[in-house]
Design an enzyme around this catalytic site. Structure first.
Site, mmCIF file in Angstrom:
data_model
loop_
_atom_site.group_PDB
_atom_site.id
_atom_site.type_symbol
_atom_site.label_atom_id
_atom_site.label_comp_id
_atom_site.label_asym_id
_atom_site.label_seq_id
_atom_site.Cartn_x
_atom_site.Cartn_y
_atom_site.Cartn_z
ATOM 1 N N CYS A 223 0.823 -1.212 0.000
ATOM 2 C CA CYS A 223 0.000 0.000 0.000
ATOM 3 C C CYS A 223 0.862 1.268 0.000
ATOM 4 O O CYS A 223 0.397 2.327 -0.361
ATOM 5 C CB CYS A 223 -1.006 0.012 1.138
ATOM 6 S SG CYS A 223 -0.393 -0.689 2.640
ATOM 7 N N HIS B 42 19.034 1.009 -2.375
ATOM 8 C CA HIS B 42 17.608 1.267 -2.188
ATOM 9 C C HIS B 42 16.889 0.011 -1.673
ATOM 10 O O HIS B 42 16.136 0.081 -0.711
ATOM 11 C CB HIS B 42 16.980 1.743 -3.503
ATOM 12 C CG HIS B 42 15.514 2.036 -3.382
ATOM 13 N ND1 HIS B 42 15.039 3.155 -2.731
ATOM 14 C CD2 HIS B 42 14.429 1.330 -3.779
ATOM 15 C CE1 HIS B 42 13.719 3.128 -2.737
ATOM 16 N NE2 HIS B 42 13.318 2.027 -3.374
#
Lengths: 276, 424
Positions: free
Chosen positions: B53, B102
């Protein structure tokens, strides 16, 4: 020549080496535990435990050499009692560490062992023969029991300090760096009680055997002792008694117990310095 | 750095508002059906989609970094039928080493909305196992993700990033565990049936609390809540006299005044023989007289105190995140080394150079001893020795190139470098 060397120079050399290794190890371990306390590096905790074990090994050799030299256990001079005390504190600490896995206890107990050993360096290393007496077993009992009791009190002291730090943090709602490292207040409280429950009866027996020895040897009554030397011991003994008996009868729990075990330890240390 | 050709294109809660993010989400089903298409683009060798989400990200190993990034961006736009110019400003893209960093940050939960939350690692793991089962990942992405899970674990163990509670109810549990030895043998009493109190109680129950009492002015509500919490209801009139039974009290009534006074708690703690009590006041206005905290072995926290704990913990996590970044930096370096070692070409070149050097040395010695040789003889000698070397090295070269495409590749390269002393 060779046998004289091993009998003379080598033991002296060994004594100096082992004494220094033990002292330095305890000092180093105290620092490592402290670093662990503040910076929470898991490796440092293991390193500290290893360092303590190195110290304990040397310490054991010191006591062995000394006993070999004097021909009796470490019971007669202040020096012997001090190294014996410090040794048992570390032994009992290692047991507690292994059995209860209390993180950070080393930060508060190992410095105590170090300081006692440091104190011992200022004491006379002269050899005194064990007093010839039919009651000598009493003296051995007195010193052994008291010293084991003392070691248990040292653990209770360390736990007590931890309790008071943590209690203050939770109470004041300012949760500091040590917050995540410490066991719960209730577990600390239970452990303090266990340590005192071991220490108090032994210490009391030590106290009694000492008193009987004194009476037998000096052929006098209990009241002839120098009372100044005794009052800290009595205060400590009463405090531990309160911790021991007061738990269920008087609701002596938590902060009071922790304070009792810290103040009690200080008074016992004072009385030992005055007494031994 | 050796070129890994790794890229990542994505959007997250920092770059993209939720209205847009929700349109970009990939379900499990949509990943299953699209990922093959993604793999069929010539620019893309390996790919993996993470969709939660808070983020949608595609990790890929590509032929050409810039073309690959463009392809991935277009793919996301096309799939969700959103015009490229609308979405382009929201995208972030990382190349090579930055991709590795990342992913390490994401899976260690340094890039999360609540730093240190534990959900993201599970989500990344799910995405990885899905991609693996769809066979869209290969040697490099597999290694990258396996490494990322190790790094996340290491960070969790070596820093305090996930240690502290960052919600009111978890802070309450955390404090309860600082006070009591084990929660199983302890009792919770709810005074009032506020939603937050219920949440905190559920949290405590999940940590082992077995006995729950609920008191409320409306007895029906007490019974209903007691039922959901598997506890028993108390008559509101009587809760004060039962207070000593509770180790943890959570108060959340709508009463305008203090309903639990110092006097009441003093009596309770006395009856408990000074066993500690933890009182949580989440009512506004407050239910419990603040002076209660002055009593020995009694700990009172109101909603602001708990919020204070949460804030302090959040700050602590930020500090721990810095430590975590150090670990990540080091691990990115290690991953680079792995990528570098993966490249067989330099090793093959060196191996041939070494062989050629030996050949030349020996040829010169031989020719010196045989001055009668004609130029043609010398030439033939050169041809023969070169041919021996080529024949001997041919198979190892082929095999080495093949093996570096597999996970064992590094071991082979290491062995070759070691056997022929190429690193000396």
């Amino acid at each position: 020549m060779v046998s004289r060397l091993t009998g003379g120079f080598a033991p002296v050399f060994m004594k100096i080496i082992t004494f220094n290794i033990a002292m330095i190890s305890y000092l180093l371990a105290s620092l490592e535990y402290f670093i662990y306390l503040v910076y929470r590096k898991p490796g440092v905790s293991k390193l500290a435990t290893g360092t303590v074990l190195v110290g304990l090994l040397s310490h054991t050799v010191i006591i062995g050499l000394r006993s070999q030299e004097t021909g009796h256990g470490p019971y007669t001079t202040s020096f012997e009692v001090a190294i014996f005390l410090s040794w048992l504190v570390v032994v009992v600490y290692c047991f507690t560490h292994w059995r209860y896995k209390v993180k950070d206890l080393g930060s508060f107990v190992i410095p105590v062992a170090f300081l006692i050993l440091l104190y011992a360096t200022f004491l006379s290393k002269e050899i005194v023969d064990f007093p010839e007496s039919e009651f000598r077993v009493l003296l051995t009992l007195h010193r052994t029991l008291s010293v084991i009791g003392f070691a248990a009190f040292a653990i209770a002291f360390g736990l007590g300090v931890m309790y008071l730090i943590q209690e203050k943090q939770v109470k004041s709602k300012k949760l500091g760096i040590m917050y995540f490292r410490m066991p719960s207040l209730e577990s600390l409280d239970n452990l303090i009680y266990k340590a005192v429950a071991v220490g108090f009866p032994l210490f009391t027996l030590g106290f009694l055997t000492g008193a009987i020895w004194n009476i037998k040897m000096s052929q006098t009554s209990l009241f002839s002792w120098e009372l100044v030397k005794l009052w800290p011991l009595v205060i400590g003994w009463v405090l531990y008694g309160l911790v021991f008996f007061g738990r269920y009868r008087m609701g002596w729990r938590g902060k009071k117990v922790a304070q009792g075990s810290v103040i009690g330890f200080v008074t016992v240390i004072i009385s030992i310095i005055l007494h031994v | 750095m050796a070129e890994s050709n790794l890229v990542i294109v994505g959007v997250n809660h920092k770059t993209t508002p939720v209205e847009l993010r929700e349109k970009l989400a990939f379900t499990r089903g949509s990943i299953e059906e699209t990922t093959e298409k993604l793999g069929s683009y010539p620019e893309i060798d390996e790919n993996l989609i993470i969709s939660t989400c808070n983020r949608v990200e595609i990790y890929a190993r590509v032929n050409d970094v810039e073309k690959g990034i463009d392809r991935l961006k277009k793919f996301i736009c096309d799939y969700h039928m959103i015009p490229f110019n609308l979405l382009d400003k929201h995208f972030y893209a990382f190349r090579e080493e930055e991709t590795v960093k990342h992913l390490f940050r994401v899976s260690a939960s340094l890039d999360s909305m609540v730093v240190g939350e534990s959900q993201i690692l599970g989500q990344v793991k799910d995405a990885y196992s899905l991609a693996k089962s769809l066979q869209t990942t290969g040697l490099i992405l597999n290694q990258l993700f396996e490494k990322a899970f190790n790094v996340a674990k290491k960070i969790r163990e070596e820093t305090g990033i996930a240690e502290s509670a960052v919600s009111i109810s978890s802070a309450a549990v955390e404090l309860a565990r600082k006070i009591f030895e084990d929660l199983e043998s302890h009792t919770v009493m709810l005074v009032g049936t506020g939603e937050m109190a219920e949440l905190a109680a559920k949290h405590l129950i999940s940590y082992g609390v077995k006995t729950v009492y609920v008191a409320s002015r409306t007895y029906e509500r007490a019974t209903a809540l007691a039922k959901t919490l598997n506890g028993s209801a108390l008559d509101f009139e009587h809760f004060k006299s039962e207070l000593h039974r509770a180790d943890i009290v959570i108060s959340s009534t709508a009463a305008p005044n203090f309903i639990i006074t110092k006097e009441i708690v003093e009596k309770a703690i006395h009856e408990r023989n000074n066993r500690p009590m933890f009182l949580i006041d989440i009512a506004v206005p407050r239910d419990i007289e603040p002076e209660v905290n002055d009593l020995e072995n009694v700990y009172l926290y109101d909603i602001d105190d708990l919020q204070g704990v949460v804030n302090a913990n959040l700050q602590e996590r930020e500090k721990e995140a810095e430590l975590a970044m150090d670990i990540i930096q080091a691990e990115v370096g290690k991953f680079n080394n792995w990528i570098e070692a993966l490249d067989a070409v330099p090793t093959i070149v060196e191996l041939r150079k070494r062989a050629e050097a030996v050949r030349m040395q020996e040829i010169e010695k031989t020719i010196k001893k045989m001055p009668h040789l004609s130029e043609e003889d010398k030439h033939n000698l050169h041809l023969m020795t070169s041919s021996i070397i080529n024949k001997i090295l041919h198979k190892p070269t082929i095999n080495l190139k093949k093996k570096t495409q597999t996970t064992e590749g590094r071991t082979y390269l290491k062995a070759i470098r070691h056997l022929f002393h190429l690193d000396d």
